[in-house]
Every structure is written in structure tokens, then in C-alpha cells.
Design an enzyme around this catalytic site. Sequence first.
Site, short mmCIF file in Angstrom:
data_model
loop_
_atom_site.label_atom_id
_atom_site.label_comp_id
_atom_site.label_asym_id
_atom_site.label_seq_id
_atom_site.Cartn_x
_atom_site.Cartn_y
_atom_site.Cartn_z
N ARG A 206 0.84 -1.19 0.00
CA ARG A 206 0.00 0.00 0.00
C ARG A 206 0.88 1.25 0.00
O ARG A 206 2.09 1.15 0.19
CB ARG A 206 -0.95 -0.02 1.20
N ALA B 221 0.83 5.04 -2.29
CA ALA B 221 0.75 5.25 -3.74
C ALA B 221 2.02 4.84 -4.50
O ALA B 221 1.95 4.04 -5.45
CB ALA B 221 0.36 6.70 -4.02
N ARG C 122 -7.57 -0.86 -7.17
CA ARG C 122 -7.90 0.30 -6.33
C ARG C 122 -8.01 1.53 -7.23
O ARG C 122 -7.19 1.69 -8.14
CB ARG C 122 -6.81 0.55 -5.25
N ASP D 5 -2.35 10.66 -2.75
CA ASP D 5 -2.62 9.58 -3.69
C ASP D 5 -2.90 10.09 -5.09
O ASP D 5 -2.72 9.38 -6.07
CB ASP D 5 -3.78 8.72 -3.20
N ASN E 175 -5.84 12.29 -0.25
CA ASN E 175 -4.96 11.49 0.60
C ASN E 175 -5.86 10.75 1.58
O ASN E 175 -7.09 10.89 1.59
CB ASN E 175 -3.95 12.38 1.32
N LYS E 176 -5.25 9.97 2.45
CA LYS E 176 -5.98 9.13 3.40
C LYS E 176 -7.07 9.91 4.11
O LYS E 176 -6.86 11.07 4.49
CB LYS E 176 -4.97 8.56 4.40
O1 MRU Z 1 -4.93 3.23 1.78
P1 MRU Z 1 -3.43 3.44 1.83
O2 MRU Z 1 -2.81 2.98 3.09
O3 MRU Z 1 -2.75 2.93 0.59
O4 MRU Z 1 -3.30 5.04 1.78
C1 MRU Z 1 -2.03 5.59 1.71
C2 MRU Z 1 -2.01 7.06 1.79
O5 MRU Z 1 -3.02 7.72 1.85
C3 MRU Z 1 -0.65 7.70 1.68
O6 MRU Z 1 -0.61 8.90 2.40
C4 MRU Z 1 -0.34 8.00 0.20
O7 MRU Z 1 -0.52 6.87 -0.58
C5 MRU Z 1 1.04 8.51 0.02
S1 MRU Z 1 2.27 7.29 0.29
C6 MRU Z 1 3.77 8.02 0.01
#
Ligand code: MRU
Length: 366
Positions: free
Chosen positions: A56, A58, A99, A256, A266-267
Site C-alpha cells: 500500500r 501510492a 484500487r 494519492d 490522501n488518506k
Molecule cells: O490506503 P493506503 O494505506 O494505501 O493510503 C495511503 C495514503 O493515503 C498515503 O498517504 C499515500 O498513498 C502517500 S504514500 C507516500
Amino acid sequence: MNSVEEFFNRVITVKLPDDRESVDIIDQTLLPNEIKRINVSTKEAMWDAIKKLRVRGAPAIGVFAAMSMAVLASEYSENDYDSFRKHYREDSDYLATSRPTAVNLFWALNRMSSKLDTLSDKSIGVIKDALFDEALAIQEEDIQISRNIGEIGFGLLQDLKQDGEPLGIETHCNAGTLATAKYGTATAPMYIALEHGWAGSDMHVYCDETRPLLQGARLTSFELSNAGITTTVNCDNMASILMKQGKIKIIFVGCDRVAANGDAANKIGTSGLAIIAKHYEVPFYVCAPSSTIDMATPTGDQIPIEMRDPDEIRSMWYEKPMVADGIDCFNPAFDVTDHDMITGIITEKGLCQAPYDKAFRDQGIG
Ligand code: MRU
């Protein structure tokens, strides 16, 4: 080798093993209790590894998808280019359905397909080798990209650092080494600070727990504390008191997908954090490899938001369900932070400030 470098070597998220018959990943669903590597070799297992968040973040998803395509293609029995390419496209389209939000998945798959398109006059053996080379190049480039982001972010840390006091930093989710090929994006300024001689205790990083999948608690605090950085985990709803008490001097988050106008997905929870930061005048930076900037998406309204299983809220972490039967749970995996809540977007090419579409184009993005 210094201890931070040793740490990075221990937690390489995605690797291509010598036999090149699978992709070797840390199963992130088991962290922090177990560092277990698994080898993924079928397209179904690859799709599942992305969907279930075994791999997981991005950039790591992008590297994994690229390596997965090289591994799958190496097994194709087709001997002519057109049939090989048809098979390749089917598998690539299938992985793309795993995804929807992180644009790096599509970016990496497109880059691999474009590579294949340039190889129509080559033998199948040469094509198979070239796909591995391209996937490894994506991984190598990601290391340099996050290093550059880290150097720029470190400059911001230096401006804020006061003698004798640890610098309070907050981050959300995991945009760390586990989510990339090495330094992370949001964590890169901290790791680069160590490389420049800061002690782990010169910083105090507050990791938002990150409900519901706990990437901040399980992953970010694990990796930062293993690298020797002072780390505290707080629940997401504690960010406001931390900022009111003046404990946070700067916030770094990953992303993301960033739309052309600077709106940043983002998350889930990132947008709320940015709004609180604006209220308390805490600088809020999005760390974004240029592969995450999607100039074809004009604003955040067009970014598809992944909806996930309500059981991640209802029952996943508990012995018994914590939401009574029949009650609905709302579980978007991401939110979009409006560009006017963001102090700056750091790409590997420099610090961008509003108007973002112009700043991105000035950096040659899009
Ligand atoms: O659902 P996830 O854990 O893949 O979400 C990840 C995030 O939101 C990260 O902040 C994003 O991918 C950046 S990773 C450098």
C-alpha cells in the site's frame, strides 16, 4: 553502514527476487507485530495484495504493479508481438481495477505499457528483459524522487528548528519508507534530517492513528521509532488539542492523487487535519512525487474515492463488533484537501505554491 541505512534495508517494501518468478513484499497487514515477507506470483494474488493493502501507499503500489507486470509477462508463452501485447494488456487492465484513487497505479501501468509499445520490433526474450529493466528503473527513480522531496522538506525543518527543543511535526497515515522505495514522501524530510546529522531526539513526530486501518499507529510510528526518531501516536481527533497547545510546528502528509488545481486526495482524515492546521496557522505541506500529479483531472471533485468494507469500522479490530447489527457504516478510504488549505506542495522538482496549475507547469509537469 549506519543504523538508518540498516533499517531501510530491513524494510524494503517491494523487491524483485533473483529468480524473478514473483514479487517479494512485506505483508503490511501484519505490521507492527510481524515483519513477514511474502512472494506473490499470480495475477489474482497481485490484485488481492493491492486490494487488501498487503502492499500500500501510492508509490509502492506503482512499483509493485510495474514489477508484477514484468513477472507475469515473463511467463507468457506467446511468441508473436501482437498476441503477447494482447495478453499483456488484459493483465494490466485487470490489475488496474484493484484500487481507484492512487494515480501511481495507473501511471506505472501506463509507463510499462508505453515501454512495451516501443518494443514491437524486438524478440520476445528482449521484451521480457526490457520490462524487468523498466520496473527496476521505476523503483530506482522513486528513491531519488523521495530524496529530493526530503531535501526540500528538510530546508523547511531547518527554518523552524530552535536550539535545544525537539521540533514538533505531525503526519497522517503512512507516507513512509513502507509506502515507497526508500525514504517515503512525508517522512523523507525526517530521514534526510538524520542523514544531515540531526539526532532522532531533535524531532518529535506525532503520528495520527489514522482510523479505520491504523496506518499511522501500525506503520508510521513503527518505522520512525525504528529509525530512532522520537515518536508519539495520537488518535485522529486529538490533532486539534496538539495544535492548540503549540506542540506542532509543521505538518507533512503524502497524497494519492493531486488534481491540476492543487486539490489533493490522501488518506481519509487529511482534509480535516488541514482545516485545523489553517485555523491554528500551522504550515501544512503535501509531499507529492510528480507521478502523483494528475493534470488530466482538473479539480478534486473528479478524483474517484475508493469506498471500503464497512467491517473495517464495525468489527475488524475488535473481538466483538462495536457497531450494533444492521447499522450502516460510512467508509471512504480517502478525502480531498482543498488547495486553499495547503501551504505548499513539494514535488521532487521543488516547492509549489498557488496557483498550483501554473506552478506544476513551470516544473514541466503536465
Ligand atoms: O490506503 P493506503 O494505506 O494505501 O493510503 C495511503 C495514503 O493515503 C498515503 O498517504 C499515500 O498513498 C502517500 S504514500 C507516500
